[in-house]
Design an enzyme around this catalytic site. Structure first.
Site, PDB file in Angstrom:
ATOM      1  N   ASN A 150      14.881  -8.590 -20.695  1.00 51.76           N
ATOM      2  CA  ASN A 150      14.505  -8.482 -19.287  1.00 51.76           C
ATOM      3  C   ASN A 150      15.712  -8.594 -18.349  1.00 51.76           C
ATOM      4  O   ASN A 150      15.558  -8.559 -17.135  1.00 51.76           O
ATOM      5  CB  ASN A 150      13.489  -9.594 -18.981  1.00 51.76           C
ATOM      6  CG  ASN A 150      12.564  -9.203 -17.858  1.00 51.76           C
ATOM      7  OD1 ASN A 150      12.176  -8.049 -17.747  1.00 51.76           O
ATOM      8  ND2 ASN A 150      12.225 -10.167 -17.012  1.00 51.76           N
ATOM      9  N   LYS A 170      17.741  -3.730 -30.432  1.00 48.66           N
ATOM     10  CA  LYS A 170      16.345  -4.001 -30.031  1.00 48.66           C
ATOM     11  C   LYS A 170      15.530  -4.435 -31.240  1.00 48.66           C
ATOM     12  O   LYS A 170      14.702  -5.355 -31.147  1.00 48.66           O
ATOM     13  CB  LYS A 170      15.722  -2.777 -29.353  1.00 48.66           C
ATOM     14  CG  LYS A 170      14.255  -3.013 -29.007  1.00 48.66           C
ATOM     15  CD  LYS A 170      13.848  -2.708 -27.615  1.00 48.66           C
ATOM     16  CE  LYS A 170      12.433  -3.192 -27.329  1.00 48.66           C
ATOM     17  NZ  LYS A 170      11.799  -2.476 -26.249  1.00 48.66           N
ATOM     18  N   HIS A 222      15.989  -6.853 -15.003  1.00 46.74           N
ATOM     19  CA  HIS A 222      14.666  -6.301 -14.720  1.00 46.74           C
ATOM     20  C   HIS A 222      13.879  -7.103 -13.674  1.00 46.74           C
ATOM     21  O   HIS A 222      12.954  -6.559 -13.080  1.00 46.74           O
ATOM     22  CB  HIS A 222      13.844  -6.187 -16.006  1.00 46.74           C
ATOM     23  CG  HIS A 222      14.258  -5.026 -16.862  1.00 46.74           C
ATOM     24  ND1 HIS A 222      15.527  -4.918 -17.399  1.00 46.74           N
ATOM     25  CD2 HIS A 222      13.590  -3.916 -17.271  1.00 46.74           C
ATOM     26  CE1 HIS A 222      15.605  -3.802 -18.097  1.00 46.74           C
ATOM     27  NE2 HIS A 222      14.452  -3.178 -18.042  1.00 46.74           N
ATOM     28  N   HIS A 260      12.600  -4.542 -11.353  1.00 45.06           N
ATOM     29  CA  HIS A 260      11.168  -4.262 -11.150  1.00 45.06           C
ATOM     30  C   HIS A 260      10.771  -4.485  -9.699  1.00 45.06           C
ATOM     31  O   HIS A 260       9.943  -3.756  -9.156  1.00 45.06           O
ATOM     32  CB  HIS A 260      10.317  -5.167 -12.046  1.00 45.06           C
ATOM     33  CG  HIS A 260      10.270  -4.718 -13.479  1.00 45.06           C
ATOM     34  ND1 HIS A 260      10.109  -5.585 -14.532  1.00 45.06           N
ATOM     35  CD2 HIS A 260      10.362  -3.488 -14.032  1.00 45.06           C
ATOM     36  CE1 HIS A 260      10.108  -4.910 -15.661  1.00 45.06           C
ATOM     37  NE2 HIS A 260      10.270  -3.635 -15.391  1.00 45.06           N
ATOM     38  N   LYS A 306       5.004  -2.800 -27.756  1.00 44.42           N
ATOM     39  CA  LYS A 306       4.187  -3.115 -26.581  1.00 44.42           C
ATOM     40  C   LYS A 306       3.624  -1.799 -26.055  1.00 44.42           C
ATOM     41  O   LYS A 306       4.393  -0.890 -25.701  1.00 44.42           O
ATOM     42  CB  LYS A 306       5.035  -3.790 -25.503  1.00 44.42           C
ATOM     43  CG  LYS A 306       5.340  -5.216 -25.828  1.00 44.42           C
ATOM     44  CD  LYS A 306       5.625  -5.997 -24.565  1.00 44.42           C
ATOM     45  CE  LYS A 306       7.076  -6.208 -24.351  1.00 44.42           C
ATOM     46  NZ  LYS A 306       7.414  -6.843 -23.099  1.00 44.42           N
ATOM     47  N   ARG A 332      12.728 -12.840 -26.758  1.00 50.24           N
ATOM     48  CA  ARG A 332      12.584 -11.440 -26.358  1.00 50.24           C
ATOM     49  C   ARG A 332      12.852 -11.236 -24.863  1.00 50.24           C
ATOM     50  O   ARG A 332      13.177 -10.141 -24.425  1.00 50.24           O
ATOM     51  CB  ARG A 332      11.183 -10.944 -26.751  1.00 50.24           C
ATOM     52  CG  ARG A 332      11.048  -9.446 -26.674  1.00 50.24           C
ATOM     53  CD  ARG A 332       9.784  -8.945 -27.354  1.00 50.24           C
ATOM     54  NE  ARG A 332       9.523  -7.590 -26.918  1.00 50.24           N
ATOM     55  CZ  ARG A 332       8.836  -6.690 -27.591  1.00 50.24           C
ATOM     56  NH1 ARG A 332       8.307  -6.975 -28.728  1.00 50.24           N
ATOM     57  NH2 ARG A 332       8.664  -5.484 -27.114  1.00 50.24           N
ATOM     58  N   GLU A 375       6.755 -12.193 -28.014  1.00 50.66           N
ATOM     59  CA  GLU A 375       7.274 -12.997 -26.896  1.00 50.66           C
ATOM     60  C   GLU A 375       6.788 -14.436 -26.965  1.00 50.66           C
ATOM     61  O   GLU A 375       6.392 -15.022 -25.955  1.00 50.66           O
ATOM     62  CB  GLU A 375       6.858 -12.361 -25.565  1.00 50.66           C
ATOM     63  CG  GLU A 375       7.539 -11.048 -25.349  1.00 50.66           C
ATOM     64  CD  GLU A 375       7.146 -10.354 -24.060  1.00 50.66           C
ATOM     65  OE1 GLU A 375       6.011 -10.524 -23.616  1.00 50.66           O
ATOM     66  OE2 GLU A 375       7.986  -9.625 -23.534  1.00 50.66           O
ATOM     67  N   GLU A 418      19.681   1.098 -19.484  1.00 50.78           N
ATOM     68  CA  GLU A 418      19.187   0.219 -20.562  1.00 50.78           C
ATOM     69  C   GLU A 418      20.249   0.091 -21.658  1.00 50.78           C
ATOM     70  O   GLU A 418      20.403  -0.966 -22.266  1.00 50.78           O
ATOM     71  CB  GLU A 418      17.882   0.767 -21.169  1.00 50.78           C
ATOM     72  CG  GLU A 418      16.696   0.792 -20.215  1.00 50.78           C
ATOM     73  CD  GLU A 418      16.102  -0.592 -19.914  1.00 50.78           C
ATOM     74  OE1 GLU A 418      16.429  -1.562 -20.613  1.00 50.78           O
ATOM     75  OE2 GLU A 418      15.311  -0.676 -18.955  1.00 50.78           O
ATOM     76  N   ARG A 462     -10.475   0.720 -34.197  1.00 46.23           N
ATOM     77  CA  ARG A 462      -9.757  -0.573 -34.329  1.00 46.23           C
ATOM     78  C   ARG A 462      -8.343  -0.394 -34.872  1.00 46.23           C
ATOM     79  O   ARG A 462      -7.783  -1.270 -35.540  1.00 46.23           O
ATOM     80  CB  ARG A 462     -10.532  -1.535 -35.227  1.00 46.23           C
ATOM     81  CG  ARG A 462     -11.900  -1.876 -34.670  1.00 46.23           C
ATOM     82  CD  ARG A 462     -12.543  -3.001 -35.417  1.00 46.23           C
ATOM     83  NE  ARG A 462     -13.891  -3.214 -34.937  1.00 46.23           N
ATOM     84  CZ  ARG A 462     -14.955  -2.582 -35.417  1.00 46.23           C
ATOM     85  NH1 ARG A 462     -14.816  -1.718 -36.395  1.00 46.23           N
ATOM     86  NH2 ARG A 462     -16.132  -2.817 -34.910  1.00 46.23           N
ATOM     87  N   HIS A 512      13.722   3.866 -12.650  1.00 45.90           N
ATOM     88  CA  HIS A 512      13.820   2.591 -13.364  1.00 45.90           C
ATOM     89  C   HIS A 512      15.272   2.216 -13.666  1.00 45.90           C
ATOM     90  O   HIS A 512      15.710   1.091 -13.395  1.00 45.90           O
ATOM     91  CB  HIS A 512      13.003   2.683 -14.655  1.00 45.90           C
ATOM     92  CG  HIS A 512      13.027   1.423 -15.468  1.00 45.90           C
ATOM     93  ND1 HIS A 512      12.400   0.271 -15.063  1.00 45.90           N
ATOM     94  CD2 HIS A 512      13.633   1.119 -16.653  1.00 45.90           C
ATOM     95  CE1 HIS A 512      12.596  -0.676 -15.959  1.00 45.90           C
ATOM     96  NE2 HIS A 512      13.352  -0.194 -16.934  1.00 45.90           N
TER      97      HIS A 512
HETATM   98  N1  GLY Z   1       7.184  -0.573 -26.113  1.00 47.00           N
HETATM   99  C1  GLY Z   1       8.283  -1.254 -25.625  1.00 47.00           C
HETATM  100  C2  GLY Z   1       8.477  -2.602 -26.176  1.00 47.00           C
HETATM  101  O1  GLY Z   1       7.730  -3.036 -27.014  1.00 47.00           O
HETATM  102  O2  GLY Z   1       9.424  -3.278 -25.796  1.00 47.00           O
END
Ligand code: GLY
Length: 364
Positions: free
Chosen positions: A246, A227, A249, A253, A143, A242, A237, A185, A121, A267
């Site tokens: 993007n 960031k 993107h 994408h 993320k 956030r 988000e 980026e 966990r 990318h």
């Molecule tokens: N791991 C990338 C983000 O959280 O944006």
């Protein structure tokens, strides 16, 4: 050493940036009192170049460690690789406090983070990014995810690392195309948030491309700070803020998806064209100024990134924009430039405008 804090209450952490920092990883972990043992997820290539240095640094501090090798591609973000990594971790873990270290680029970071978030966990997670893209973007923010057959990143979590250790010297082993991949980026941060940083890039791009250590340290610190601010303001988000990350993107994408994430367009290349398309859209909507688009196009060219893409099926790209993750209640959300350093999020953009912008950036 430059230290940037990601402010998230109890889950706050530092991004430590310094040339040669990899050899201090053991020290940093010891000082933070993170764990007695470390499970390092990496790939064969990275282990052969940096494995010994990391192992020596951890062993010097009495941190028992084990490497777990994963494929050097998106394949590493599979259920099978996650399962194997968890089983090997369970074999290694003696129950005395284990942490998971990601030594690699975005793919390694995503898999390792998801392993760390799901094992027992959640166990402490450390990011040691070895690509520019990971140092300025994917290692920061929490993320983490793996892919399943129907979509990328569909199974994942928000799971912040305890520390991010960024060593600009490790970028020396990257091929130039990988550096440019990260620079797309980097340019994005200038457009969405920081006009001064954008000018810095315009004035220093040749030194950056030569991997000047002082320039790289400054650049990684600036991007990390930008960031970190966005993530601190909207970690999960929830407010929509956030989504400014993007920028470029949605079409980026879609370009990657239209070539099935193949090697013909990486990318950063897709994002470079995606940012220009977003500018073209903003111009058609009278939101942005042509002189700003000219500056962005010039910087992208100087960086060696494409301003157009070849051999792409336009219909496929347009269709793929409809599958963008940032679609909310059936509406696409377009992050569009207003000026250098400032963007706005729009949901109402006519399909004919999007089609025109995409057409302009495609050739052959
Ligand atoms: N791991 C990338 C983000 O959280 O944006």
């Amino acid at each position: 050493m430059k230290k940037i804090k990601v402010v998230l209450g109890k889950r706050s952490y530092n991004i430590c940036i310094k040339a040669g920092m990899l050899s201090s990883a053991g020290n940093i972990l010891k000082t933070l009192n993170i764990a007695n043992t470390a499970y390092i997820i990496t790939n064969k290539k990275i282990k052969s170049v940096y494995g010994k240095r990391l192992e020596a640094s951890l062993s010097k501090q009495g941190i028992l460690n084990k490497f777990h090798i994963v494929p050097d591609s998106e394949k590493a973000k599979s259920y099978a690789c996650w399962c194997k990594a968890i089983h090997n971790l369970a074999d290694f873990d003696k129950g005395k406090g284990v942490c998971v270290i990601a030594l690699g680029g975005g793919v390694v970071g995503d898999l390792a983070g998801f392993v760390a978030s799901t094992y027992r966990r959640g166990v402490p997670f450390i990011q040691i990014p070895t690509t520019l893209l990971a140092q300025v973007d994917s290692a920061i923010g929490g993320k983490v995810a793996i892919d399943i057959e129907c979509a990328k990143n569909l199974v994942g979590a928000f799971y912040q690392p305890k520390v991010v250790i960024s060593d600009p010297l490790v970028l020396r082993s990257l091929p130039p195309r990988q550096i440019r991949n990260g620079l797309a980026e980097v340019i994005k941060y200038g457009i969405i948030l920081d006009k001064k940083f954008f000018s810095y890039l315009e004035n220093n791009i040749s030194k950056i491309l030569k991997l000047n250590p002082a320039c790289l340290e400054h650049l990684i610190a600036c991007c990390s700070k930008l960031k970190a601010e966005v993530v601190s303001a909207d970690e999960e988000e929830k407010t929509g803020y956030r989504s400014i990350l993007n920028f470029g993107h949605t079409i980026g994408h879609a370009i990657e998806a239209s070539v099935s994430y193949g090697k013909s367009v990486n990318h950063g290349e897709a994002v470079a064209v995606g940012m220009l398309c977003a500018f073209d859209i903003a111009l058609m909507l009278n939101m942005a100024k042509e002189r700003d688009l000219i500056r962005l196009e010039a910087l992208i060219k100087k960086t060696g990134l494409p301003t157009r893409v070849k051999g792409i099926n336009i219909a496929k790209v347009i269709k793929a924009t409809s599958y963008d993750k940032k679609i909310i209640r059936g509406k696409k959300r377009w992050v569009l430039p207003v000026a250098i350093g400032h963007v706005a999020v729009c949901s109402k953009v006519d399909d004919s405008i999007i089609r025109e912008a995409i057409k302009k950036r495609f050739c052959g």
